[in-house]
Structure formats: structure tokens, C-alpha cells
Scaffold this motif. Structure first.
Motif, short mmCIF file in Angstrom:
data_model
loop_
_atom_site.label_atom_id
_atom_site.label_comp_id
_atom_site.label_asym_id
_atom_site.label_seq_id
_atom_site.Cartn_x
_atom_site.Cartn_y
_atom_site.Cartn_z
N GLN A 1 -6.84 2.40 -6.74
CA GLN A 1 -6.84 3.61 -7.55
C GLN A 1 -5.59 4.43 -7.24
O GLN A 1 -5.25 4.65 -6.07
CB GLN A 1 -8.09 4.44 -7.25
N GLY A 2 -4.90 4.88 -8.29
CA GLY A 2 -3.73 5.72 -8.09
C GLY A 2 -4.12 7.05 -7.45
O GLY A 2 -5.21 7.57 -7.69
N ARG B 1 -7.68 13.67 -9.28
CA ARG B 1 -8.21 14.29 -10.50
C ARG B 1 -9.72 14.11 -10.59
O ARG B 1 -10.44 15.01 -10.98
CB ARG B 1 -7.51 13.67 -11.72
N LEU B 2 -10.19 12.93 -10.23
CA LEU B 2 -11.64 12.67 -10.28
C LEU B 2 -12.40 13.49 -9.24
O LEU B 2 -13.54 13.90 -9.47
CB LEU B 2 -11.92 11.19 -10.05
N VAL C 1 0.86 -1.20 0.00
CA VAL C 1 0.00 0.00 0.00
C VAL C 1 0.89 1.24 0.00
O VAL C 1 1.68 1.45 0.91
CB VAL C 1 -0.94 0.02 1.22
N VAL C 2 0.76 2.05 -1.05
CA VAL C 2 1.53 3.29 -1.14
C VAL C 2 0.86 4.40 -0.34
O VAL C 2 1.52 5.15 0.38
CB VAL C 2 1.67 3.73 -2.62
N ALA C 3 -0.46 4.50 -0.46
CA ALA C 3 -1.20 5.54 0.26
C ALA C 3 -2.67 5.17 0.33
O ALA C 3 -3.18 4.42 -0.51
CB ALA C 3 -1.04 6.89 -0.44
N VAL C 4 -3.34 5.68 1.34
CA VAL C 4 -4.78 5.56 1.45
C VAL C 4 -5.37 6.88 0.95
O VAL C 4 -5.23 7.91 1.61
CB VAL C 4 -5.23 5.27 2.90
N ASN C 5 -5.99 6.83 -0.20
CA ASN C 5 -6.51 8.06 -0.80
C ASN C 5 -7.67 8.65 -0.02
O ASN C 5 -7.73 9.86 0.21
CB ASN C 5 -6.97 7.80 -2.24
#
Length: 321
Positions: A309-310, A316-317, A250-254
Motif C-alpha cells: 500500500q502506498g 488517507r484511509l 521497500v520505500v517505507a513501512v507504513n
């Protein structure tokens, strides 16, 4: 979470019994405050029936038409109860009080024989009010004990703000208003008889109506917020984010979205940015582990949806949906 069903049943038993006594006392004395309290107990009895109906319907299993279950049934019926407190209890009490103030008439003060004793109507009414205070107090203590369990060490005001169980909240405030209203009715009736000023009975009825209106508005605001959809508190959401962020890959929790679908049901949606080198199988495994850990750490969580999701795409969304 402690259930409020027992507290509601105790409140229903208390209110059905004392409603008849209050209305009987009002019919023989002409007391507006006593009549207001009788209507109040009748409304409360109906309200508790509606709360039990809502709790029963909320336990229905999810189906094709309601895939997330019926937990919000308790929110709807609690909101309806809040409206009934205002529409029936507060309005009738206020109307009766104003009518008595504008057109005061002497309250019945004759004596009657009961079991060989001579009892005045004043003593009868005051006795009914004292008994009602004791019964309502019994119901209030039961609701308070359930609320104490749900507080879990939090302050009273914080617990009132954070609670997602409107049934206990409704009974707690109903009974509190009932006890306060009964005390006011007792004072009003006592003074009306003692000072021969029936207008004070009407003033007491108006005060009871105001109390019921305030309680109704508070409960309606709380139930409305729950119907629209309330999230978990910031500390809970932060704890969830920390659990997911700690998983491998996990890179980040958006973003984490939480939504209460009932007093004991929380829906969780998580947007996660995974490491680009991970394949679909690895992403699926980590997503499954995220759901397991969230369910284990937060027992109220009943559904979890994890979205890969990146971070840039997510941002952006959000900016340009």
C-alpha cells in the motif's frame, strides 16, 4: 517460553492436601481465619484445575471456526479464575471475619490424645498452618522459577507488566497471597489463643479477604487487557519495522500491528510501501522474505500478513476510513 504447567500441578497438589487439613482444623477449633484459609485452598485447587483446562484447550489446532487458533483460551480461563478468587475466596473470608468480630466466641482449647501424646487444639491448628506455609512456599518457589525464566533479564515489575502468560502470573500471585494469608492466620490464631481475644481471629480473616480482593482485581485487569488484545512492546515493533524496511524495494513501512493471540502466539500485520517500478512477482518475493525474516527473528510470531500500500493511500484511509 517456559511452560507453567509444572508449577500449576505442584500448586494443585499442595492445595488439595492442605485444604483438608485447614478445614479439619477449623471444624474442631471454630477459627474463622483457619476456615478462610481452608476455603482459600479449595478455591485455589479449583482455579488450578481451570488453568490446566485452559492450557489444554489453547493447544487445539486452528480450524474453520477459529482460524487463528485457540490461544486465548488461557486468557479466558485465567480471567474466570480471577473472578473466583474474589467471588469465593475474598468474599467468604471477609464475611467470616466480620461475623467473628461482631460475634466473637472462644476458640476450642481442649487437649486430645494422639499417638500417646497430649496435644492441644491450639498446637494442632498452629502446626497445620506451619505445614501449610511450607507447602505453599514449595509451590511458590516452583512458580517463581518459571517466572524467572520468562523474565529474561528484565526487572520484576517490567516482567509483570509485559508478560503474556497469565497462567504463571495467576499461580505466582495465588501462592504469594496464600503464603501471606497463612502468616496472617498464624499470627491471628496465636494471638487469639494467647491473649484470649477471639476477635483477633476475625480480624485476621478480614485481612486475608482484603489480600485476596487486591490480588483478584490485579489479575482481572491484566487478563482483561489480554482478552481485549495486547500488542508487542515498542522495542519489538521497532525491530520488526527495521527488518522490513531493510528489504530491497521497500520505500517505507507504513504501519505494523501486532496482537498476542496466546502466550506463545503473535499475529503481525504489516503495511508496506513498495517501489512503484516493482511488478507483482517482485512484491510477492519481498513479502515472503519479510515473513521469513520476522519469523526467524521473533519466534513468537506465528502468522504474518503483508499488505502492499502506498504511504499516501495508507495515510488517507487512516484519516478518512
Amino acid at each position: 517460553m517456559a511452560s507453567g504447567k509444572g508449577a500449576i500441578l505442584k500448586a494443585l497438589i499442595a492445595n488439595m492436601g492442605i485444604a483438608a487439613a485447614k478445614l479439619g482444623g477449623a471444624s474442631v477449633t471454630g477459627s474463622a481465619a483457619m476456615f478462610s484459609e481452608g476455603v482459600h485452598s479449595l478455591v485455589d485447587s479449583g482455579n488450578q484445575g481451570l488453568l490446566l483446562l485452559g492450557m489444554s484447550r489453547s493447544e487445539k489446532a486452528p480450524d474453520e471456526h477459529h482460524p487463528l487458533g485457540y490461544g486465548k483460551e488461557t486468557y479466558f480461563w485465567s480471567f474466570l479464575v480471577a473472578m473466583l478468587i474474589f467471588g469465593l475466596g475474598a468474599t467468604v473470608s471477609f464475611y467470616e471475619g466480620v461475623e467473628k468480630v461482631l460475634h466473637p466466641h472462644a476458640m476450642e482449647s481442649a487437649n486430645f490424645a494422639l499417638l500417646g501424646l497430649s496435644i492441644s487444639f491450639r498446637d494442632l491448628v498452629l502446626g497445620i498452618l506451619v505445614l501449610s506455609i511450607l507447602l505453599e512456599g514449595w509451590s511458590l518457589i516452583a512458580a517463581w522459577n518459571v517466572f524467572k525464566v520468562q523474565r529474561a533479564g528484565r526487572g520484576v515489575f517490567q516482567a509483570l507488566r509485559d508478560t503474556r502468560d497469565p497462567t504463571v502470573l495467576v499461580v505466582l500471585f495465588e501462592d504469594s497471597a496464600a503464603v501471606l494469608g497463612l502468616v496472617i492466620a498464624f499470627i491471628g490464631v496465636f494471638l487469639a489463643y494467647s491473649l484470649d481475644m477471639p476477635v483477633l481471629d476475625g480480624v485476621a480473616s478480614i485481612c486475608i479477604g482484603v489480600i485476596l480482593a487486591v490480588v483478584s482485581v490485579f489479575l482481572a485487569i491484566k487478563c482483561k487487557a489480554l482478552l481485549i488484545g495486547e500488542a508487542a512492546d515498542p522495542a519489538t515493533r521497532a525491530g520488526m519495522a527495521a527488518i522490513v524496511a531493510d528489504l530491497p524495494g521497500v520505500v517505507a513501512v507504513n504501519e505494523i500491528i501486532t496482537l498476542f493471540m496466546g502466550a506463545d502466539d503473535m499475529l503481525v500485520l504489516v503495511s508496506v510501501d513498495y517501489r512503484e517500478s516493482m511488478d507483482s512477482g517482485q512484491i510477492e518475493a519481498v513479502s515472503t522474505e519479510a515473513e521469513k525474516r520476522l519469523r526467524r527473528a521473533f519466534p513468537l510470531v506465528f502468522r504474518v500478513f503483508v499488505e502492499a500500500q502506498g504511504s499516501r493511500s495508507h495515510k488517507r484511509l487512516l484519516e478518512h476510513p
